[in-house]
Design an enzyme around this catalytic site. Structure first.
Site, PDB file in Angstrom:
ATOM      1  N   ASN A   1      35.771  84.584  19.847  1.00 44.41           N
ATOM      2  CA  ASN A   1      35.812  85.507  20.983  1.00 44.41           C
ATOM      3  C   ASN A   1      35.345  84.866  22.286  1.00 44.41           C
ATOM      4  OD1 ASN A   1      36.901  87.437  19.379  1.00 44.41           O
ATOM      5  ND2 ASN A   1      35.046  88.678  19.175  1.00 44.41           N
TER       6      ASN A   1
ATOM      7  N   CYS B   1      42.555  94.624  15.950  1.00 46.54           N
ATOM      8  CA  CYS B   1      42.201  95.434  14.782  1.00 46.54           C
ATOM      9  C   CYS B   1      42.324  96.933  15.058  1.00 46.54           C
ATOM     10  CB  CYS B   1      40.783  95.107  14.351  1.00 46.54           C
ATOM     11  SG  CYS B   1      40.642  93.418  13.762  1.00 46.54           S
TER      12      CYS B   1
ATOM     13  N   ARG C   1      41.414 101.959  21.637  1.00 49.41           N
ATOM     14  CA  ARG C   1      41.322 100.711  22.399  1.00 49.41           C
ATOM     15  C   ARG C   1      42.176 100.710  23.670  1.00 49.41           C
ATOM     16  NH1 ARG C   1      40.692  95.618  18.417  1.00 49.41           N
ATOM     17  NH2 ARG C   1      39.224  95.037  20.027  1.00 49.41           N
TER      18      ARG C   1
ATOM     19  N   ASP D   1      30.591  94.646  15.658  1.00 48.34           N
ATOM     20  CA  ASP D   1      31.232  93.768  14.664  1.00 48.34           C
ATOM     21  C   ASP D   1      30.318  93.465  13.473  1.00 48.34           C
ATOM     22  OD1 ASP D   1      33.269  93.683  16.476  1.00 48.34           O
ATOM     23  OD2 ASP D   1      32.879  91.659  17.173  1.00 48.34           O
TER      24      ASP D   1
ATOM     25  N   ARG E   1      42.408  85.270  10.888  1.00 45.31           N
ATOM     26  CA  ARG E   1      42.499  85.316  12.351  1.00 45.31           C
ATOM     27  C   ARG E   1      41.130  85.018  12.976  1.00 45.31           C
ATOM     28  NH1 ARG E   1      42.296  89.188  16.336  1.00 45.31           N
ATOM     29  NH2 ARG E   1      42.123  90.953  14.933  1.00 45.31           N
TER      30      ARG E   1
HETATM   31  N1  EPU Z   1      37.326 100.679  26.482  1.00 44.05           N
HETATM   32  C1  EPU Z   1      37.947 101.658  27.242  1.00 44.05           C
HETATM   33  N2  EPU Z   1      38.779 101.249  28.249  1.00 44.05           N
HETATM   34  C2  EPU Z   1      38.994  99.925  28.524  1.00 44.05           C
HETATM   35  C3  EPU Z   1      38.345  98.948  27.755  1.00 44.05           C
HETATM   36  C4  EPU Z   1      37.514  99.349  26.723  1.00 44.05           C
HETATM   37  O1  EPU Z   1      37.765 102.852  27.004  1.00 44.05           O
HETATM   38  O2  EPU Z   1      39.758  99.632  29.452  1.00 44.05           O
HETATM   39  C5  EPU Z   1      36.465 101.087  25.352  1.00 44.05           C
HETATM   40  C6  EPU Z   1      37.117 100.686  24.019  1.00 44.05           C
HETATM   41  O3  EPU Z   1      38.049 101.643  23.584  1.00 44.05           O
HETATM   42  C7  EPU Z   1      35.927 100.590  23.114  1.00 44.05           C
HETATM   43  C8  EPU Z   1      34.822 100.062  24.045  1.00 44.05           C
HETATM   44  O4  EPU Z   1      35.251 100.348  25.374  1.00 44.05           O
HETATM   45  O5  EPU Z   1      35.598 101.865  22.650  1.00 44.05           O
HETATM   46  C9  EPU Z   1      34.510  98.604  23.921  1.00 44.05           C
HETATM   47  O6  EPU Z   1      35.698  97.835  24.026  1.00 44.05           O
HETATM   48  P1  EPU Z   1      35.700  96.358  24.612  1.00 44.05           P
HETATM   49  O7  EPU Z   1      36.641  96.318  25.773  1.00 44.05           O
HETATM   50  O8  EPU Z   1      34.300  95.914  24.835  1.00 44.05           O
HETATM   51  O9  EPU Z   1      36.320  95.540  23.404  1.00 44.05           O
HETATM   52  P2  EPU Z   1      37.348  94.342  23.455  1.00 44.05           P
HETATM   53  O10 EPU Z   1      37.142  93.486  24.621  1.00 44.05           O
HETATM   54  O11 EPU Z   1      38.720  94.872  23.184  1.00 44.05           O
HETATM   55  C10 EPU Z   1      35.846  92.630  22.204  1.00 44.05           C
HETATM   56  C11 EPU Z   1      35.948  91.840  20.930  1.00 44.05           C
HETATM   57  C12 EPU Z   1      35.772  92.762  19.741  1.00 44.05           C
HETATM   58  C13 EPU Z   1      34.400  93.433  19.842  1.00 44.05           C
HETATM   59  C14 EPU Z   1      34.290  94.174  21.184  1.00 44.05           C
HETATM   60  C15 EPU Z   1      32.927  94.794  21.411  1.00 44.05           C
HETATM   61  C16 EPU Z   1      37.490  90.094  21.533  1.00 44.05           C
HETATM   62  C17 EPU Z   1      38.840  89.496  21.373  1.00 44.05           C
HETATM   63  N3  EPU Z   1      37.263  91.223  20.874  1.00 44.05           N
HETATM   64  O12 EPU Z   1      36.912  93.560  22.150  1.00 44.05           O
HETATM   65  O13 EPU Z   1      35.791  91.942  18.589  1.00 44.05           O
HETATM   66  O14 EPU Z   1      34.258  94.350  18.793  1.00 44.05           O
HETATM   67  O15 EPU Z   1      34.563  93.262  22.255  1.00 44.05           O
HETATM   68  O16 EPU Z   1      31.934  93.837  21.343  1.00 44.05           O
HETATM   69  O17 EPU Z   1      36.633  89.542  22.218  1.00 44.05           O
HETATM   70  C18 EPU Z   1      36.393  91.273  16.446  1.00 44.05           C
HETATM   71  O18 EPU Z   1      36.134  90.104  16.792  1.00 44.05           O
HETATM   72  O19 EPU Z   1      36.632  91.605  15.254  1.00 44.05           O
HETATM   73  C19 EPU Z   1      36.433  92.317  17.454  1.00 44.05           C
HETATM   74  C20 EPU Z   1      37.000  93.507  17.248  1.00 44.05           C
END
Ligand code: EPU
Length: 439
Positions: free
Chosen positions: A27, A120, A125, A310, A418
């Protein structure tokens, strides 16, 4: 990337012992590769994991003109002298990375198109924070059938942005757009995960001006006119640390993980101690030793520095082995307990709840989401057939199978590949009875 469907066969009941090296964080590494698109000079990244997420990110960059070299194992040199096209039509729904390429491609070409996201299935999301922030910065974005099409209106300009929730991806997206924007961008309510700060430090070494105020959860970026190439090191994967630690704690074993910083894992280490596991901090790493008996506890997931979302899936396996009732309150994603069904089939006693625990309400209060898991232990887990639905849940299933009686077969392991480089080989070296077979 692997095309054949593979399955893990696991015989439970052996404890995991030894030293295990964690790989670089996927990540962080995937975002750092995207950050390299901001310059026409080469960037070298060290400690890059060989996971499929990195292959997907590489494919995306190659499709816009990046050239990759692999001078050594875990070292990647990426150069994007010229962006040959800012239109990315491949990789639809494969992961969460393409949306982060918008800023760099817009800076290089004035327009960009990226596919809709996958990743996932753990909640809706949405990416509304990303889209609103980029719009504020002068970008016009249109949702098309399978993509997002974006154009710079006049210029990408600094903006005052405030997130309602500290989103990792949205914070990264704004940083990647703001480093070359005209003027100052302020992100209030920013996510501050160490993986984001890893990318920030790479960007600083490329010439970006970024200040981070962790106390105020604010990031301030002063746009510069160009960025140079750099050499940067990807931080160790905290999810791997947690996975190996729990695999040892759940099987009555002991692992030493070198090269890990305690400060990135504080909330996890506290919970291991609460439960009755032993944590020995050494100069060059952390040792985890199984306790004789575990005690149930309360866990609430939250953005860094809280207990990371996570980590809840592998941790839940430990809680099935703990005395009494434990609760996991998932406050980051609304739908991240789907995997517990398989654990119940293995003998775990888990009841999902819609309501937040008393005095600990979160933004999912009374909205009908099963975001609370009540776990009653200790229970004996029995091996079974499992189909993996997502990455971290997949790792939890592996740990459950390792600590269960009898044999399990785990299919759908592309989700695990992945995020983890050759997880089976490293578990085997710790004494796990795990085989990868192709069907
Ligand atoms: N959210 C919104 N609107 C947005 C963006 C996010 O409502 O525009 C909400 C999401 O729906 C969620 C929360 O905010 O409820 C957190 O989402 P975030 O944007 O922080 O997650 P992400 O960037 O999509 C990354 C990691 C995830 C990890 C999360 C939280 C990557 C590629 N993925 O996801 O990792 O769970 O941050 O720490 O960096 C994993 O590695 O298995 C994984 C899912």
């Amino acid at each position: 990337m692997r095309q054949i469907e593979e399955t893990f066969l696991i015989k439970g009941g052996t404890s995991l012992n030894g030293t295990v090296q964690v790989r670089g964080s996927k990540n962080a590494a995937s975002k750092m590769i995207i950050a390299s698109l901001l310059t026409n000079e080469p960037c070298t990244l060290e400690n890059v994991p060989l996971s499929d997420e990195l292959e997907i990110t590489k494919e995306l960059c190659e499709s816009v003109g990046s050239v990759f070299e692999h001078p050594r194992l875990h070292e990647v040199r990426v150069a994007t002298k010229e962006v040959t096209t800012p239109i990315v039509q491949i990789l639809s729904r494969k992961n969460r990375i393409p949306i982060l390429a918008l800023g760099p491609l817009l800076h290089r070409k004035g327009l960009a198109e990226v596919p809709v996201l996958g990743g996932c299935p753990i909640g809706h999301r949405p990416i509304n924070f990303h889209l609103a922030a980029l719009t504020q910065m002068g970008v016009k974005i249109e949702r098309r059938e399978n993509s997002y099409y974006a154009e710079v209106q006049k210029e990408i300009k600094g903006a005052d942005i405030e997130f309602p929730f500290p989103s990792v991806g949205a914070t990264e997206n704004v940083i990647l757009a703001a480093v070359l924007a005209r003027g100052v961008t302020t992100i209030k309510g920013a996510a501050l995960e160490p993986e984001i700060l890893n990318t920030v430090s790479m960007l600083r070494s490329m010439g970006a001006k970024i200040e981070v105020d962790e106390g105020e959860r604010t990031i301030r970026i002063n746009g510069v006119s160009s960025l140079r190439g750099t050499k940067a090191e990807v931080m160790p994967d905290r999810n791997e640390v947690v996975s190996f630690a729990i695999a040892a704690l759940a099987t009555g074993g002991k692992v030493f993980i070198p090269g890990v910083e305690e400060s990135y894992l504080t909330s996890f280490l506290e919970k291991v101690k609460d439960l009755g596991g032993l944590v020995n901090i050494r100069d060059n790493g952390i040792e985890f030793v199984a306790g004789g008996k575990y005690q149930g506890t309360y866990i609430e997931t939250s953005p860094h520095p809280g207990f990371m979302t996570d980590w809840q899936q592998p941790f839940l396996i430990l809680l099935t082995q703990a005395e009494g009732k434990s609760i996991i309150h998932e406050t980051v994603y609304e739908d991240r307990f789907g995997y517990t069904k398989e654990l119940v089939r293995m003998g775990a006693r888990i009841e999902l709840g819609l309501e937040c625990p008393e005095r600990n309400s979160c933004r999912y209060l009374s909205q009908g989401y099963s975001h609370v898991a009540n776990i009653f232990g200790p229970t004996t887990l029995r091996g079974t057939k499992i189909v993996v639905g997502d990455l971290r849940a997949g790792m939890a299933h592996i740990i459950a199978a390792l600590s269960a009686q009898g044999e399990s077969s785990i299919s759908g392991i592309r989700h695990i590949d992945r995020g983890y480089e050759k997880i089976d080989e490293r578990l085997k070296r710790l004494g796990a009875n795990i085989e990868r077979i192709s069907i």
